[in-house]
Design a protein around this motif. Structure first.
Motif, PDB file in Angstrom:
ATOM      1  N   LEU A 104       0.035 -19.471  -9.478  1.00 26.57           N
ATOM      2  CA  LEU A 104       0.208 -19.456  -8.024  1.00 26.57           C
ATOM      3  C   LEU A 104       0.265 -18.029  -7.498  1.00 26.57           C
ATOM      4  CD1 LEU A 104       0.696 -20.999  -5.380  1.00 26.57           C
ATOM      5  CD2 LEU A 104       3.121 -21.051  -5.962  1.00 26.57           C
ATOM      6  N   LEU A 105       0.972 -17.149  -8.210  1.00 24.11           N
ATOM      7  CA  LEU A 105       1.032 -15.732  -7.814  1.00 24.11           C
ATOM      8  C   LEU A 105      -0.353 -15.095  -7.839  1.00 24.11           C
ATOM      9  CD1 LEU A 105       4.169 -14.639  -9.875  1.00 24.11           C
ATOM     10  CD2 LEU A 105       4.086 -15.106  -7.435  1.00 24.11           C
ATOM     11  N   ILE A 106      -1.086 -15.351  -8.907  1.00 20.73           N
ATOM     12  CA  ILE A 106      -2.425 -14.756  -9.053  1.00 20.73           C
ATOM     13  C   ILE A 106      -3.377 -15.311  -8.003  1.00 20.73           C
ATOM     14  CG2 ILE A 106      -4.420 -14.609 -10.591  1.00 20.73           C
ATOM     15  CD1 ILE A 106      -2.355 -14.491 -12.915  1.00 20.73           C
ATOM     16  N   SER A 107      -3.290 -16.610  -7.727  1.00 15.62           N
ATOM     17  CA  SER A 107      -4.187 -17.180  -6.713  1.00 15.62           C
ATOM     18  C   SER A 107      -3.845 -16.677  -5.315  1.00 15.62           C
ATOM     19  CB  SER A 107      -4.161 -18.710  -6.767  1.00 15.62           C
ATOM     20  OG  SER A 107      -2.902 -19.200  -6.401  1.00 15.62           O
ATOM     21  N   ALA A 108      -2.555 -16.399  -5.059  1.00 10.90           N
ATOM     22  CA  ALA A 108      -2.175 -15.825  -3.761  1.00 10.90           C
ATOM     23  C   ALA A 108      -2.791 -14.432  -3.603  1.00 10.90           C
ATOM     24  CB  ALA A 108      -0.658 -15.755  -3.637  1.00 10.90           C
ATOM     25  N   LEU A 109      -2.732 -13.626  -4.653  1.00  5.30           N
ATOM     26  CA  LEU A 109      -3.366 -12.301  -4.616  1.00  5.30           C
ATOM     27  C   LEU A 109      -4.876 -12.420  -4.453  1.00  5.30           C
ATOM     28  CD1 LEU A 109      -1.392 -10.438  -7.411  1.00  5.30           C
ATOM     29  CD2 LEU A 109      -1.696  -9.613  -5.085  1.00  5.30           C
ATOM     30  N   GLY A 147       0.821  -1.746  -6.502  1.00  2.00           N
ATOM     31  CA  GLY A 147       0.463  -3.096  -6.085  1.00  2.00           C
ATOM     32  C   GLY A 147       1.572  -3.855  -5.390  1.00  2.00           C
ATOM     33  N   LEU A 148       2.707  -3.198  -5.147  1.00  2.00           N
ATOM     34  CA  LEU A 148       3.858  -3.873  -4.545  1.00  2.00           C
ATOM     35  C   LEU A 148       3.533  -4.448  -3.170  1.00  2.00           C
ATOM     36  CD1 LEU A 148       6.918  -4.588  -4.534  1.00  2.00           C
ATOM     37  CD2 LEU A 148       7.281  -2.368  -3.454  1.00  2.00           C
ATOM     38  N   VAL A 149       2.938  -3.661  -2.310  1.00  7.38           N
ATOM     39  CA  VAL A 149       2.657  -4.116  -0.938  1.00  7.38           C
ATOM     40  C   VAL A 149       1.648  -5.256  -0.952  1.00  7.38           C
ATOM     41  CG1 VAL A 149       1.704  -3.411   1.288  1.00  7.38           C
ATOM     42  CG2 VAL A 149       3.257  -1.899   0.062  1.00  7.38           C
ATOM     43  N   LYS A 150       0.671  -5.187  -1.832  1.00  5.30           N
ATOM     44  CA  LYS A 150      -0.326  -6.262  -1.913  1.00  5.30           C
ATOM     45  C   LYS A 150       0.307  -7.564  -2.383  1.00  5.30           C
ATOM     46  CE  LYS A 150      -4.238  -3.240  -2.548  1.00  5.30           C
ATOM     47  NZ  LYS A 150      -5.301  -2.759  -3.395  1.00  5.30           N
ATOM     48  N   LEU A 151       1.158  -7.487  -3.400  1.00  5.29           N
ATOM     49  CA  LEU A 151       1.816  -8.697  -3.870  1.00  5.29           C
ATOM     50  C   LEU A 151       2.727  -9.262  -2.791  1.00  5.29           C
ATOM     51  CD1 LEU A 151       2.508 -10.744  -6.089  1.00  5.29           C
ATOM     52  CD2 LEU A 151       4.302  -9.172  -6.840  1.00  5.29           C
TER      53      LEU A 151
END
Length: 131
Positions: free
Chosen positions: A50-55, A88-92
């Motif tokens: 789910l995390l990867i698909s959100a990114l 990558g903090l802001v993107k996540l």
């Protein structure tokens, strides 16, 4: 004597801007996934997907490959501590904020704490109870 001092211009004030850039390689996030309908469960593999698909949905294939680790995961509360590279903090964070559903069920990520130090996530001063 006073008239001489009154006519002298005041010295120019100089300001120096100091910016602290965090040299930490990683940031840690404590997050919680909440569903509108209770009773939805995810295992750790589904949670990471789910995390990867959100990114991937927000930033594409390249940014979905950011180094992202799940350090702890509680299946009962759907909460986790994540480690992400600082770049990558802001993107996540933005991809988690904009995520609205999982398999057709409405959901939302709540970012509880963020810190460049893992130890900072071990306690929450807002929930501290003094005897």
């Amino acid at each position: 004597m006073w008239s001489v001092l009154e006519k002298m211009p005041a010295p120019a004030t100089t300001y120096e801007r100091i910016v602290y850039k965090n040299p930490s390689e990683h940031h840690y996030m404590k997050v919680c996934l909440e569903f509108q309908d209770h009773g939805v469960g995810l295992n750790v593999a589904q949670f990471k997907q789910l995390l990867i698909s959100a990114l991937k949905d927000l930033f594409g294939e390249v940014d979905a490959a950011l180094p992202l680790d799940i350090l702890t995961y509680e299946e009962k509360t759907l909460s986790a501590i994540l480690r992400i590279c600082s770049s990558g903090l802001v993107k996540l964070w933005s991809s988690l904020t904009l995520l609205g559903s999982y398999k057709g069920k409405k959901c939302a990520f709540r970012v509880i704490q963020v810190s460049p130090f893992l130890l900072a996530l071990s306690g929450n001063s807002r929930e501290l109870v003094l005897d």
